[in-house]
Design a protein around this motif. Structure first.
Motif, PDB file in Angstrom:
ATOM      1  N   LEU A 282     -10.004  27.251  -3.693  1.00  0.00           N
ATOM      2  CA  LEU A 282      -8.927  27.289  -4.678  1.00  0.00           C
ATOM      3  C   LEU A 282      -9.310  28.241  -5.800  1.00  0.00           C
ATOM      4  CD1 LEU A 282      -6.311  26.144  -5.963  1.00  0.00           C
ATOM      5  CD2 LEU A 282      -7.741  24.326  -6.941  1.00  0.00           C
ATOM      6  N   VAL A 283      -8.405  29.126  -6.150  1.00  0.00           N
ATOM      7  CA  VAL A 283      -8.672  30.089  -7.205  1.00  0.00           C
ATOM      8  C   VAL A 283      -7.385  30.323  -7.991  1.00  0.00           C
ATOM      9  CG1 VAL A 283      -8.171  32.087  -5.722  1.00  0.00           C
ATOM     10  CG2 VAL A 283      -9.712  32.356  -7.678  1.00  0.00           C
TER      11      VAL A 283
ATOM     12  N   ALA B  49      -4.607  32.629 -10.004  1.00  0.00           N
ATOM     13  CA  ALA B  49      -4.039  33.962  -9.824  1.00  0.00           C
ATOM     14  C   ALA B  49      -4.840  34.975 -10.637  1.00  0.00           C
ATOM     15  CB  ALA B  49      -2.576  33.971 -10.244  1.00  0.00           C
ATOM     16  N   GLY B  50      -5.092  36.122 -10.005  1.00  0.00           N
ATOM     17  CA  GLY B  50      -5.900  37.156 -10.628  1.00  0.00           C
ATOM     18  C   GLY B  50      -7.374  37.064 -10.284  1.00  0.00           C
ATOM     19  N   GLY B  51      -7.760  35.967  -9.674  1.00  0.00           N
ATOM     20  CA  GLY B  51      -9.163  35.767  -9.319  1.00  0.00           C
ATOM     21  C   GLY B  51      -9.540  36.419  -8.004  1.00  0.00           C
ATOM     22  N   SER B  52     -10.768  36.149  -7.580  1.00  0.00           N
ATOM     23  CA  SER B  52     -11.307  36.757  -6.365  1.00  0.00           C
ATOM     24  C   SER B  52     -11.975  35.714  -5.484  1.00  0.00           C
ATOM     25  CB  SER B  52     -12.350  37.823  -6.725  1.00  0.00           C
ATOM     26  OG  SER B  52     -11.787  38.873  -7.483  1.00  0.00           O
TER      27      SER B  52
ATOM     28  N   ASP C  14      -0.637  34.868  -1.686  1.00  0.00           N
ATOM     29  CA  ASP C  14      -1.773  35.037  -0.770  1.00  0.00           C
ATOM     30  C   ASP C  14      -2.240  33.694  -0.210  1.00  0.00           C
ATOM     31  OD1 ASP C  14      -3.034  37.523  -3.011  1.00  0.00           O
ATOM     32  OD2 ASP C  14      -2.059  37.874  -1.076  1.00  0.00           O
ATOM     33  N   THR C  15      -1.670  32.618  -0.721  1.00  0.00           N
ATOM     34  CA  THR C  15      -2.034  31.291  -0.229  1.00  0.00           C
ATOM     35  C   THR C  15      -1.718  31.172   1.251  1.00  0.00           C
ATOM     36  OG1 THR C  15      -1.704  30.227  -2.377  1.00  0.00           O
ATOM     37  CG2 THR C  15      -1.547  28.828  -0.427  1.00  0.00           C
ATOM     38  N   ALA C  16      -2.722  30.805   2.027  1.00  0.00           N
ATOM     39  CA  ALA C  16      -2.565  30.724   3.486  1.00  0.00           C
ATOM     40  C   ALA C  16      -3.870  30.213   4.098  1.00  0.00           C
ATOM     41  CB  ALA C  16      -2.242  32.100   4.062  1.00  0.00           C
TER      42      ALA C  16
ATOM     43  N   VAL D 196      -7.152  29.246   1.869  1.00  0.00           N
ATOM     44  CA  VAL D 196      -7.191  29.929   0.574  1.00  0.00           C
ATOM     45  C   VAL D 196      -5.950  29.512  -0.196  1.00  0.00           C
ATOM     46  CG1 VAL D 196      -7.047  32.152  -0.600  1.00  0.00           C
ATOM     47  CG2 VAL D 196      -8.526  31.892   1.407  1.00  0.00           C
ATOM     48  N   THR D 197      -6.166  28.972  -1.379  1.00  0.00           N
ATOM     49  CA  THR D 197      -5.057  28.533  -2.222  1.00  0.00           C
ATOM     50  C   THR D 197      -5.177  29.217  -3.573  1.00  0.00           C
ATOM     51  OG1 THR D 197      -5.012  26.371  -1.138  1.00  0.00           O
ATOM     52  CG2 THR D 197      -3.890  26.570  -3.258  1.00  0.00           C
TER      53      THR D 197
END
Length: 116
Positions: free
Chosen positions: A11-12, A14-17, A88-90, A112-113
């Protein structure tokens, strides 16, 4: 038989890596193209591909933000994901072409969330 094992999802904001890794194990194999697919709520998308010669291609949706790479000596492929967006969550799946006729080997997937 070849097994692909992914790691690095999570979990991250938005804007993260995040950096995904996929290691191939087994014996007597030589992988051709390797890549990453993702399965979101509505569609499956081929995100990125890297050939054994390290040529790369990307989906338009991730160009400039994601980078695929591989280490042939370690039979490992990576996906560096920057500037992540909620879309990009998938579940991200690693895939490889073992027999030379297209992607025929799959990992179990890693979630990835991206939160907004």
């Amino acid at each position: 038989q070849v097994q692909l094992v992914e790691s690095g999802g999570g979990l991250v904001q938005a804007g993260g890596s995040l950096r995904l890794s996929c290691a191939a194990s087994g014996s007597g194999f030589r992988l051709n193209d390797m890549g990453w697919y993702r399965q979101g709520k509505q569609q499956r998308e081929l995100v990125a591909v890297v050939t054994r010669a390290l040529t790369t291609t990307y989906a338009d949706s991730v160009k400039g933000r994601f980078t695929i790479s591989r280490d042939n000596a370690k039979n490992t492929v990576y996906l560096q994901m920057n500037s992540l967006k909620p879309e990009d969550t998938a579940v991200y799946y690693c895939t490889a072409d073992k027999n030379g006729f297209g992607f025929d080997t799959w990992g179990q997937g890693t979630q990835v969330t991206v939160s907004s």
